[in-house]
Design a protein around this motif. Sequence first.
Motif, PDB file in Angstrom:
ATOM      1  N   GLY A   1       1.100  -1.330  -0.347  1.00 38.04           N
ATOM      2  CA  GLY A   1       0.096  -0.282   0.179  1.00 38.04           C
ATOM      3  C   GLY A   1       0.582   1.465   0.211  1.00 38.04           C
ATOM      4  N   GLN A   2       0.677   1.941   0.984  1.00 37.22           N
ATOM      5  CA  GLN A   2       1.056   3.805   0.975  1.00 37.22           C
ATOM      6  C   GLN A   2       2.621   3.238   1.480  1.00 37.22           C
ATOM      7  OE1 GLN A   2      -1.539   6.008   3.208  1.00 37.22           O
ATOM      8  NE2 GLN A   2      -3.237   6.110   1.707  1.00 37.22           N
ATOM      9  N   GLY A   3       3.055   2.682   2.161  1.00 35.86           N
ATOM     10  CA  GLY A   3       4.273   1.744   2.798  1.00 35.86           C
ATOM     11  C   GLY A   3       5.084   2.058   1.856  1.00 35.86           C
ATOM     12  N   ARG A   4       4.882   1.511  -0.085  1.00 31.84           N
ATOM     13  CA  ARG A   4       6.198   1.400  -0.608  1.00 31.84           C
ATOM     14  C   ARG A   4       5.642   2.896  -1.018  1.00 31.84           C
ATOM     15  NH1 ARG A   4       1.687  -2.416  -3.993  1.00 31.84           N
ATOM     16  NH2 ARG A   4       2.251  -4.422  -2.879  1.00 31.84           N
ATOM     17  N   ARG A   5       5.875   4.021  -1.055  1.00 34.10           N
ATOM     18  CA  ARG A   5       5.993   5.032  -1.468  1.00 34.10           C
ATOM     19  C   ARG A   5       7.219   5.502  -0.909  1.00 34.10           C
ATOM     20  NH1 ARG A   5       7.777   7.332  -5.245  1.00 34.10           N
ATOM     21  NH2 ARG A   5       5.899   6.283  -6.760  1.00 34.10           N
ATOM     22  N   ALA A   6       6.913   5.498   0.544  1.00 33.45           N
ATOM     23  CA  ALA A   6       8.272   5.699   1.236  1.00 33.45           C
ATOM     24  C   ALA A   6       9.496   5.283   0.818  1.00 33.45           C
ATOM     25  CB  ALA A   6       8.001   5.961   3.150  1.00 33.45           C
ATOM     26  N   ALA A   7       9.001   3.843   0.913  1.00 34.78           N
ATOM     27  CA  ALA A   7      10.127   2.595   0.598  1.00 34.78           C
ATOM     28  C   ALA A   7      10.891   3.434  -0.795  1.00 34.78           C
ATOM     29  CB  ALA A   7       9.820   1.117   0.413  1.00 34.78           C
ATOM     30  N   PHE A   8      10.426   3.435  -2.116  1.00 31.81           N
ATOM     31  CA  PHE A   8      10.862   4.273  -2.847  1.00 31.81           C
ATOM     32  C   PHE A   8      11.961   6.012  -2.736  1.00 31.81           C
ATOM     33  CE2 PHE A   8       7.066   1.709  -6.218  1.00 31.81           C
ATOM     34  CZ  PHE A   8       7.643   0.570  -5.408  1.00 31.81           C
ATOM     35  N   GLU A   9      11.314   6.136  -1.753  1.00 30.98           N
ATOM     36  CA  GLU A   9      12.065   7.325  -1.660  1.00 30.98           C
ATOM     37  C   GLU A   9      13.312   6.877  -1.328  1.00 30.98           C
ATOM     38  OE1 GLU A   9      11.485  10.186  -3.039  1.00 30.98           O
ATOM     39  OE2 GLU A   9       9.353   9.924  -4.168  1.00 30.98           O
ATOM     40  N   GLU A  10      12.768   5.802  -0.179  1.00 30.99           N
ATOM     41  CA  GLU A  10      14.642   5.808   0.138  1.00 30.99           C
ATOM     42  C   GLU A  10      15.380   4.850  -0.789  1.00 30.99           C
ATOM     43  OE1 GLU A  10      15.893   2.320   3.655  1.00 30.99           O
ATOM     44  OE2 GLU A  10      13.426   2.736   3.433  1.00 30.99           O
ATOM     45  N   LEU A  11      14.977   4.471  -1.357  1.00 29.51           N
ATOM     46  CA  LEU A  11      15.523   3.687  -2.045  1.00 29.51           C
ATOM     47  C   LEU A  11      16.678   4.585  -3.322  1.00 29.51           C
ATOM     48  CD1 LEU A  11      13.429   0.456  -2.659  1.00 29.51           C
ATOM     49  CD2 LEU A  11      16.249   0.264  -1.283  1.00 29.51           C
ATOM     50  N   SER A  12      15.568   4.967  -3.854  1.00 23.57           N
ATOM     51  CA  SER A  12      15.769   6.094  -4.319  1.00 23.57           C
ATOM     52  C   SER A  12      17.295   7.318  -4.120  1.00 23.57           C
ATOM     53  CB  SER A  12      15.454   6.897  -5.321  1.00 23.57           C
ATOM     54  OG  SER A  12      13.499   5.992  -5.467  1.00 23.57           O
TER      55      SER A  12
END
Length: 896
Positions: free
Chosen positions: A565-576
């Motif tokens: 869900g919405q947690g993926r957006r934060a994970a994407f930002e962190e990995l980027s």
Amino acid sequence: MSIKRFFNRSRWDDERARELESYVAIETDENIARGMAPEEARLAALRKLGNRTRVREDIYQMNTIGFIDGAWRDLKYGARLLRLNPGFALVAILSLALGVGANTAIFQLLDAVRIRTLPVVNPQQLVELRIADTKGGRTGRFTGRRPMLTYPLFEQIRDRQQAFDGLAAWGTTSFNLTRSGEARYALGIWVNGEFFNTLGVKAMLGRTLNVDDDGRGCASPAAVVSYGFWQRELGGEASAIGRALDLEGHAFRIVGVAPPQFFGMEVGRTFDVAVPLCAEPLTRVQSGLDKPDVWFLGLFARLKEGWTIERATAHLAAISPQIFQLTSPPRYRPEDTKSYLAFKLAAFPAGTGVSSLRRDYEASLWLLLATTGLVLVIACANLANLLLARATAREREIAVRLAIGASRGRIVRQLLAESLLLSAIGAGGGLLIARWLSQFLVGFLHTDSNRIFVDLTTDWRVFAFTGALAVATCLIFGLTPAIRATSTEPGAAMKAGSRGSTDSRERFGLRRSLVVVQVALSLVLVVGALLFVRSLRNLMLLDAGFRQDGVLVVNLDLRGSGIAGQGRRAAFEELSARLRALPGVDAAAEAFIVPVSGSGWNNRIVIDGAARTQNVNFNEVGRGYFRTMATPMLAGRDFDDRDTTQSRKVAIVTERFANLFFEGRNPIGRTFQVEEGAGVERPVFEIVGLVKDAKYTDLREEFTPIAFLAASQEAEPDPFLQVVLRSSAPLATVTSEVTSAVSAARPSVIIQFQTMNSMVHDSLLRERLMATLSGFFGLLAGVLATIGLYGVMSYMVERRKNEIGIRIALGADRGSVVAMIMREAATLLAAGLIVGAVAAIAAARWTSALLFGLHPSDPVTLAAAAVALTAVAALASYVPAVRASRLEPTVALREE
């Protein structure tokens, strides 16, 4: 006479010789008993027997087949001549082997891709079921390489059809074999439970999938692996049956191994693992089983006995209205629904399977076959010139044979036997070259991201094609010299002195004509080669609107991380952010679609309440994307921290977008909506930036309108993150650092790497193939034509040695002799170039679809080809001209 006696003629002749000798001995003994002296007794016995040699000849003729025996002796005589002329034999055989081998290799690929049927039971009974005309109305999501039908359509066809004994539905995909670290993919297919049974494919080991394996919601799905995968990944062990195979993080039970010859339904592709369609939701984030607008299936069927394709098509057309009514997607717009309901299903012949390789390369292969055919004709013209020269040298021999009673037909047959021997040896060498060249071509098309599988088994069609080439080449280069050599009266040939009568203007004119043909055909091939090379160069130097060098594409799969869900957006930002911070990384950004990757997303837009008919390509990117890809920002701003899930939706558009929808005016601040299906909310996007045009799916395409949306505004993205990195450091170093950084942050993330250079390289495979092969064949044709011209000019100098000697003795200087020979060569060259230019322009229309940025009759290309041929031809003619100018008159006259 028995065939057995024919093939044992030598032994039979020896036995008859011993019988005759025994008869003579018996008669001699009887004569001695009558009182004759031994010597007189033997002579009397021999007189009684008669001509012993004639008797043996009569017996030999009784035990042979005249035509075959004569042909065999002609071949043996021809082999002796070739052995005595190794230089001529080597040149002739090598020329033929190259020409025949190139033709056979291209035909072998055409045979495998276009002609050969699928390795299944009675392939002629197979048909493909699909919509007859798909113009308009077929919208939605398309996945796989054969997205002809949706699953709801397949179910309705299965339940209502009466024309087929079985249906074989299939969809293509790839399965990741790992749960973390760098991804490793197997080529997969989803199949229905009737798939293998409909095709008549039996397992080599274990069993195939059946209807019981394809029940909705299958919790412990079965799998059938291909023979190649079984050997490569499972060690070829029988114990693999029953073993669990991990696909996309789910365990599949191996129940069988497919036979080695079965590669699936796609010619040019193979599969590693086949799983039932019920397992599709396990292996995809967004299942398409119950969605009438997700197209991912191909469908084959086996006709019932007594049914024809026409009757089956009529039956499908009759049941189509109800099928499409029941499967109409509720999200379709009214106009799309109208088009969808008007569709008709039809049956199409499918015994040769389907193939994207066939679609992409068939025209190129036919063009290459024509090219290699011209190369072979040039080689045959060279050999005809060589044989005409040999005919001059052998004219006295042939005249003597004619004078003592040999028929003209008998001598022509003997000369043709020599040509046939050359053709047969050349064809045998050509088969070996074809095998190597075919493997080279398949390897050329095979890439890590596009695995090609072509069955290169040499079947009867390839042998028949090669045999036909051998016979045709024999007739092309052997028949005319043979007829010419026997057309002179023996008396005239015997009185001809040292100069054979084949030196007459009429006969030497034939050799000149052959050179003109060679030059003309060579010009056609060199023009084609230059067109394809220049076309590839145009594509490689094209400003595509993005950077290729030093760009790495990183694909991350977060499904195993447990983030949803919405947690993926934060994970994407962190990995980027982690990737941008790596040493050596100059820039990095998220990208939903990478240019020229083959993926696409398009839709229509609404501006000021009015829907536009022109489709727009979309992409979803993160901040820094345009800096990473070196796409110039022309106006406005890039995406930044202001663009969040709560802020107003924003977009950045290309020049083509602005020109098409805003008449070239500044689009900053303007808005648009994406036209969605019925009942779906359409958010408003404000344009905040304008960038330079860039290619989207293909370098060949015209620039299209593109709208870039902010990835940071996607609240619940899919668990796949794609990042483009630009680095000045070696990419091998960057990949190891990326792997370490991602593993440290999220150990369960699966990683896959690609480079922009490799993606662009793979997208130009067809152009590279045509440029490489046409360039090689054009060079080969030019060399053969040059050799032909050199041979004719050298022969002319040799046969006109006396005339040249007299000219020099009468005061002609060396320069005038050189000029005389060069004028002769220039005449032949000019005639060839004129004929070749006309032929090249006429043939150019066959190449237009394969060119980029060039007109088929491009004058610069035509001029460059003519200049190149002129240069090498001038060099080839200058050598014999200089040799002629150095003749000593006394030597030349003494030889005459």
